[in-house]
Write an enzyme that holds these catalytic residues in place. Sequence first.
Site, short mmCIF file in Angstrom:
data_model
loop_
_atom_site.label_atom_id
_atom_site.label_comp_id
_atom_site.label_asym_id
_atom_site.label_seq_id
_atom_site.Cartn_x
_atom_site.Cartn_y
_atom_site.Cartn_z
N SER A 137 -43.65 -38.01 11.12
CA SER A 137 -43.07 -37.45 9.90
C SER A 137 -42.99 -38.54 8.84
CB SER A 137 -41.67 -36.91 10.22
OG SER A 137 -41.01 -36.55 9.04
N LYS B 295 -43.04 -34.27 6.46
CA LYS B 295 -42.01 -35.24 6.08
C LYS B 295 -40.62 -34.62 6.21
CE LYS B 295 -40.52 -37.95 2.04
NZ LYS B 295 -40.16 -39.12 2.83
N ASN C 294 -41.36 -51.29 3.43
CA ASN C 294 -41.18 -50.13 2.56
C ASN C 294 -39.72 -49.73 2.49
OD1 ASN C 294 -40.57 -47.53 4.25
ND2 ASN C 294 -42.11 -48.63 5.44
N ILE D 58 -38.63 -46.26 1.10
CA ILE D 58 -39.03 -45.02 0.46
C ILE D 58 -37.83 -44.17 0.04
CG2 ILE D 58 -40.42 -42.92 0.70
CD1 ILE D 58 -42.03 -45.53 0.80
N ASN E 69 -33.48 -36.13 12.22
CA ASN E 69 -33.60 -37.53 11.82
C ASN E 69 -32.20 -38.15 11.82
OD1 ASN E 69 -34.17 -39.99 10.73
ND2 ASN E 69 -35.11 -39.22 8.87
N CYS F 17 -30.64 -41.39 9.69
CA CYS F 17 -30.16 -41.39 8.31
C CYS F 17 -28.64 -41.60 8.28
CB CYS F 17 -30.54 -40.08 7.62
SG CYS F 17 -29.99 -38.60 8.47
#
Length: 204
Positions: free
Chosen positions: A24, A46, A70, A72, A128, A131
């Site tokens: 993802s 994603k 990164n 993002i 996810n 997070c």
Amino acid sequence: MIAKRSKSVQIGSLTLANPVMPASGAFGPEMHEVMDFNELGALVPKSITKDPRPGNKTPRVCETSGGMINSIGIQSKGLPYYIEHVLPEYGTYRAPLISSISADSIEEFCEMSEILGSHKDVDAIELNISCPNLKGDGLAFGMDADVTYDLMKRVRKVTDVPLIAKLTPNVTSIQDIAIAAEKGGADALTVANTLLAMSIDINT
């Protein structure tokens, strides 16, 4: 003759023709031009959030001598847009769809999972949990075994679709988090999200 071995894998009640699927965040519908989506074991778009989010400001990628760094941020057009535009596009393919979701609280994870888990085009949900938990001092859900267990257990109560916990590697013992996720109801684990990184110019 040598018998062909099956490449299929099982994630809860979901059978994949093979274990190959994109990560993802590194996959989008435009990639159908370079690969046959129907040859994949599953499609994993994603991560999305309930409400639209712009993601981090640019520049988001920094090249280093040993690779790249990164930052993002989870850029998302929100759940309504995802349901109206993204799901129908992926629904045209034979491969199962795994929706990856990110949320600011356990309640939000439950709300999104209940909605997506009842959608005809969603075959599984990736949570996810790397997070930040805005109700838990901003630490990632997946940095606390007790929080991980509670989150997975509560989401498991609102949907019957297979659940995948996307873990963060930025912990002392990822094994403890993995076990907590499994006990809470995860059918599989994504190990893991991106590593924290830093690039230092030793000359300056």
